[in-house]
Scaffold this active site. Structure first.
Site, PDB file in Angstrom:
ATOM      1  N   ASN A 229     -46.723 -32.856 -41.898  1.00 45.94           N
ATOM      2  CA  ASN A 229     -45.463 -33.149 -42.554  1.00 45.94           C
ATOM      3  C   ASN A 229     -45.701 -34.357 -43.471  1.00 45.94           C
ATOM      4  O   ASN A 229     -46.839 -34.855 -43.566  1.00 45.94           O
ATOM      5  CB  ASN A 229     -44.343 -33.394 -41.534  1.00 45.94           C
ATOM      6  CG  ASN A 229     -44.698 -34.493 -40.544  1.00 45.94           C
ATOM      7  OD1 ASN A 229     -45.365 -35.473 -40.890  1.00 45.94           O
ATOM      8  ND2 ASN A 229     -44.254 -34.328 -39.305  1.00 45.94           N
ATOM      9  N   GLN A 230     -44.668 -34.835 -44.149  1.00 47.29           N
ATOM     10  CA  GLN A 230     -44.861 -35.921 -45.121  1.00 47.29           C
ATOM     11  C   GLN A 230     -45.433 -37.162 -44.440  1.00 47.29           C
ATOM     12  O   GLN A 230     -46.386 -37.782 -44.938  1.00 47.29           O
ATOM     13  CB  GLN A 230     -43.536 -36.266 -45.805  1.00 47.29           C
ATOM     14  CG  GLN A 230     -43.630 -37.500 -46.699  1.00 47.29           C
ATOM     15  CD  GLN A 230     -42.391 -37.725 -47.522  1.00 47.29           C
ATOM     16  OE1 GLN A 230     -41.589 -36.822 -47.746  1.00 47.29           O
ATOM     17  NE2 GLN A 230     -42.226 -38.955 -48.002  1.00 47.29           N
ATOM     18  N   PHE A 231     -44.860 -37.517 -43.280  1.00 46.38           N
ATOM     19  CA  PHE A 231     -45.307 -38.727 -42.579  1.00 46.38           C
ATOM     20  C   PHE A 231     -46.783 -38.634 -42.223  1.00 46.38           C
ATOM     21  O   PHE A 231     -47.557 -39.580 -42.422  1.00 46.38           O
ATOM     22  CB  PHE A 231     -44.452 -38.928 -41.323  1.00 46.38           C
ATOM     23  CG  PHE A 231     -44.937 -40.022 -40.422  1.00 46.38           C
ATOM     24  CD1 PHE A 231     -45.480 -39.734 -39.183  1.00 46.38           C
ATOM     25  CD2 PHE A 231     -44.855 -41.352 -40.816  1.00 46.38           C
ATOM     26  CE1 PHE A 231     -45.937 -40.752 -38.342  1.00 46.38           C
ATOM     27  CE2 PHE A 231     -45.320 -42.384 -39.997  1.00 46.38           C
ATOM     28  CZ  PHE A 231     -45.854 -42.072 -38.758  1.00 46.38           C
ATOM     29  N   GLU A 232     -47.199 -37.480 -41.696  1.00 45.95           N
ATOM     30  CA  GLU A 232     -48.590 -37.298 -41.280  1.00 45.95           C
ATOM     31  C   GLU A 232     -49.528 -37.315 -42.491  1.00 45.95           C
ATOM     32  O   GLU A 232     -50.620 -37.894 -42.447  1.00 45.95           O
ATOM     33  CB  GLU A 232     -48.727 -35.997 -40.482  1.00 45.95           C
ATOM     34  CG  GLU A 232     -48.014 -36.068 -39.130  1.00 45.95           C
ATOM     35  CD  GLU A 232     -47.621 -34.717 -38.552  1.00 45.95           C
ATOM     36  OE1 GLU A 232     -47.734 -33.687 -39.271  1.00 45.95           O
ATOM     37  OE2 GLU A 232     -47.175 -34.690 -37.380  1.00 45.95           O
TER      38      GLU A 232
ATOM     39  N   SER B 101     -42.816 -30.354 -44.767  1.00 45.46           N
ATOM     40  CA  SER B 101     -41.477 -30.827 -45.114  1.00 45.46           C
ATOM     41  C   SER B 101     -41.624 -32.204 -45.725  1.00 45.46           C
ATOM     42  O   SER B 101     -42.543 -32.957 -45.375  1.00 45.46           O
ATOM     43  CB  SER B 101     -40.587 -30.892 -43.887  1.00 45.46           C
ATOM     44  OG  SER B 101     -41.122 -31.799 -42.964  1.00 45.46           O
TER      45      SER B 101
ATOM     46  N   ALA C  97     -29.874 -28.817 -37.058  1.00 43.92           N
ATOM     47  CA  ALA C  97     -30.200 -28.779 -35.630  1.00 43.92           C
ATOM     48  C   ALA C  97     -31.640 -29.224 -35.458  1.00 43.92           C
ATOM     49  O   ALA C  97     -32.419 -29.196 -36.407  1.00 43.92           O
ATOM     50  CB  ALA C  97     -30.020 -27.367 -35.077  1.00 43.92           C
TER      51      ALA C  97
ATOM     52  N   GLY D  62     -42.919 -26.010 -35.717  1.00 41.64           N
ATOM     53  CA  GLY D  62     -44.189 -26.383 -36.341  1.00 41.64           C
ATOM     54  C   GLY D  62     -45.333 -25.532 -35.828  1.00 41.64           C
ATOM     55  O   GLY D  62     -46.248 -25.163 -36.591  1.00 41.64           O
ATOM     56  N   ASP D  63     -45.284 -25.208 -34.529  1.00 40.01           N
ATOM     57  CA  ASP D  63     -46.340 -24.385 -33.935  1.00 40.01           C
ATOM     58  C   ASP D  63     -46.263 -22.964 -34.480  1.00 40.01           C
ATOM     59  O   ASP D  63     -47.287 -22.333 -34.765  1.00 40.01           O
ATOM     60  CB  ASP D  63     -46.187 -24.373 -32.408  1.00 40.01           C
ATOM     61  CG  ASP D  63     -46.202 -25.779 -31.826  1.00 40.01           C
ATOM     62  OD1 ASP D  63     -45.477 -26.021 -30.837  1.00 40.01           O
ATOM     63  OD2 ASP D  63     -46.916 -26.649 -32.365  1.00 40.01           O
TER      64      ASP D  63
END
Lengths: 307, 311
Positions: free
Chosen positions: A144-147, A181, A222, A228-229
């Protein structure tokens, strides 16, 4: 289709995360899935309670030894996700390296699960292992963006930043990168989030080319667990069928996600009743009910090719 | 269809036995499957090598506690198979009793795996646990001839013997009993084996009746592993869809088995090459390739209804 995946992820008795989220969809699409369960828990850790047991790095090694002794350690894909243990992760890297020696065409699909929304939710000491050992052997990664920011040390504020970050990730190893994301503003308004993908190819003449895509995905109000998996598993499947067409692979993957999530949120609201927030058990992915969408997803997400 | 199954069986990294054999077909048929893995092994124990870890009775209890604490211990079916540990089996019994209290309509499908062809392949001390504690709780039982003889203390030489043994098993608990394979001679010749089934039903007028059937199943010249686990899972599924028609349920179940086995043996022989015996790895069930047959099995066997009797 003879395609064998080794998936090393969590197992939950109830619900759909880790191997429970990845196996059924891949099997439905005709993949042989060998699964090593890194933990066995009653349910995912978003419930009020959870109980179970974890597999140690040694026990993982023992299982792999069994496969190897029988000379059946031949895989087309390896798939990994959420891990909390550096020694376990290092054993995974050893296994991937050995499997790549046995089959140089092996594709390692890695979801580098580290955190989200600005904070880590795994132990900090996993970060150098991902950066220095795991990502370099990965072929497809789905941060994701953070990772993505964490792994490259670069912040993403614009689409240009995102493209640079994906190029930095390519330089670390993987030829295919999907930022699943981001907080980037969508052209379609604030009910949408932006995902991006980038795939490097080598042309027959030896020159390099990169296909980059942007996908706008409807937000859902929600918190889902296991999505993700499912995403990483479906990226595996659809890049397998469209190895040189990231646009189509992403459209299929994001479309499957959409159908599963829509079915899940509808059912969750039904169960919870009007005006009530659904609980974690009620929000479990409607996986078996989505079999037809998994097999043949109606395309509801369009990927735009960007420069 | 909202139907939740708790399946407590083995997990193998590679191949199709235990939960690996039962889960995918049930999910493909729309069942929610919660699975507790009683062991995690690299592969089944018929390979040259196998390695892995077992779940203790205490660890099983802990997992169940997690489910219970979240108040999601509600199931429509329980499914169990191969077990080697009496204390594990006894915790399974406790769990089933508690789940039956939570849902009195719960159906426990039990494959009382103890042995075959005249010999036990689990520790002997499991027999009394099956006989005294497990089978009395079971609603559907899928013993082979040897297991049926062991549980009832009666030998099966003729079809009448088989019928009497199934009646004795009914008295022990389960309303549905399927003898998955026997040595009884088939009227269709020695290329076939005979399976039988018996179901106690209550007629609308309140009286008891009994449907008994037999099937002639084509023999296949190979040793398969995981087929019993697939059988029990599919019997669960098809008795769910045909709750008062054991004939239809068995025809569907046996037909699915046939399609999966044929596909498997064809592929195995291809892999092994002409004149060579396929290896255990090559003989793994072609499960994912059989999805369409699992979803909608073409019926290849007709069950014969034996003379009905009332008790």
């Amino acid at each position: 289709m003879e395609c064998r995946v080794l998936s090393i992820q969590s197992h939950v008795v109830r619900g759909y995360v880790g191997n429970k989220s990845a196996s059924f969809p891949l099997q439905v699409l005709g993949f042989e899935v060998d699964s090593i369960n890194s933990v066995q828990f009653s349910n995912h850790t978003g419930y009020s309670h959870w109980k179970g047991q974890v597999l140690t790095a040694d026990e993982l090694h023992v299982l792999y030894e069994g496969i190897k002794l029988n000379n059946v350690h031949h895989y087309d894909y390896v798939l990994t996700g959420y891990t909390r243990d550096t020694s376990f992760l290092e054993m995974v890297v050893d296994i991937v390296q050995e499997l790549k020696r046995a089959n140089p065409n092996l594709v390692y699909v890695c979801d580098p699960v580290l955190g989200d929304h600005g904070s880590m939710y795994v132990p900090q000491n996993l970060y150098p292992v991902y950066k220095n050992k795991v990502v370099p052997v990965a072929d497809i990664i789905t941060p994701n963006q953070f990772e993505a920011e964490l792994l490259t040390g670069k912040n993403i504020s614009t689409e240009k930043d995102a493209v640079e970050v994906m190029d930095l990730l390519h330089a670390m190893g993987p030829d295919t990168v999907v930022i699943t994301s981001s907080d980037l503003p969508s052209r379609l308004g604030d009910r949408f989030l932006v995902s991006l993908g980038s795939q490097r190819h080598v042309r027959p003449d030896g020159s390099r080319t990169t296909q980059r895509v942007r996908i706008e995905v409807p937000k859902v109000d929600a918190v889902f667990v296991g999505t993700g998996d499912l995403f990483a598993a479906m990226m595996l499947a659809w890049t397998h069928h469209y190895p040189n067409d990231l646009k189509t692979a992403c459209e299929k993957t994001f479309s499957v996600m959409h159908h599963v999530i829509q079915r899940t949120i509808s059912y969750a609201h039904e169960l919870a009743g009007p005006g009530r927030r659904p609980s974690p058990p009620q929000l479990e992915l409607r996986m078996v009910q989505s079999k037809a969408d998994i097999e043949d997803p109606a395309i509801v997400a369009e990927a735009t090719v960007i420069s | 269809m909202e139907c939740r199954v708790l399946s407590i069986q083995s997990h193998v990294v590679r191949g199709y036995v235990g939960n690996k054999s039962a889960t995918f077909p049930l999910q493909v048929l729309g069942f929610e499957v919660d699975s507790v893995n009683s062991v995690q092994f690299s592969n089944h124990t018929g390979y040259a090598h196998w390695k892995g870890q077992v779940l203790t009775a205490e660890e099983l209890n802990v997992l169940y506690e997690g489910i219970k604490l979240n108040k999601v211990n509600q199931y429509d079916y329980i499914l169990t198979g191969y077990s080697r540990d009496t204390s594990f089996l006894e915790v399974v019994v406790d769990i089933i009793q508690e789940l039956k209290k939570a849902n009195p309509s719960l159906v426990y499908v039990c494959d009382p795996v103890m042995g075959d062809q005249g010999a036990m392949y689990v520790p002997e001390n499991l027999l009394p646990v099956y006989k005294d504690k497990v089978v009395p709780l079971a609603d559907i039982l899928t013993p082979n001839q040897f297991e049926a003889e062991l549980l009832t203390g009666r030998k099966i030489i003729t079809e009448e013997d088989a019928v009497e043994v199934m009646d004795l098993l009914h008295k022990m608990g389960p309303e549905t009993v399927v003898l998955t394979s026997t040595d009884l001679p088939s009227k269709r010749g020695d290329q076939f084996l005979v399976a039988l089934g018996s179901k106690k039903i209550v007629k609308p007028d309140g009286t008891n009746a009994n449907q008994k059937i037999c099937l002639d199943i084509p023999k296949v010249d190979a040793v398969f592993v995981g087929t019993g686990d697939l059988f029990a899972a599919m019997l669960l599924a098809w008795t769910h869809h045909h709750p008062n028609d054991l004939k239809a349920a068995c025809e569907k179940t046996v037909s699915v088995m046939h399609h999966v086995i044929k596909r498997t043996i064809t592929y195995a022989n291809e892999m092994a090459g002409p004149g060579k015996k396929p290896s255990p790895a090559q003989l793994e069930l072609r499960m994912v390739q059989s999805k369409a047959d699992i979803e909608n099995p073409a019926i290849i066997v007709e069950a014969k209804v034996l003379q009905k009797s009332s008790h």
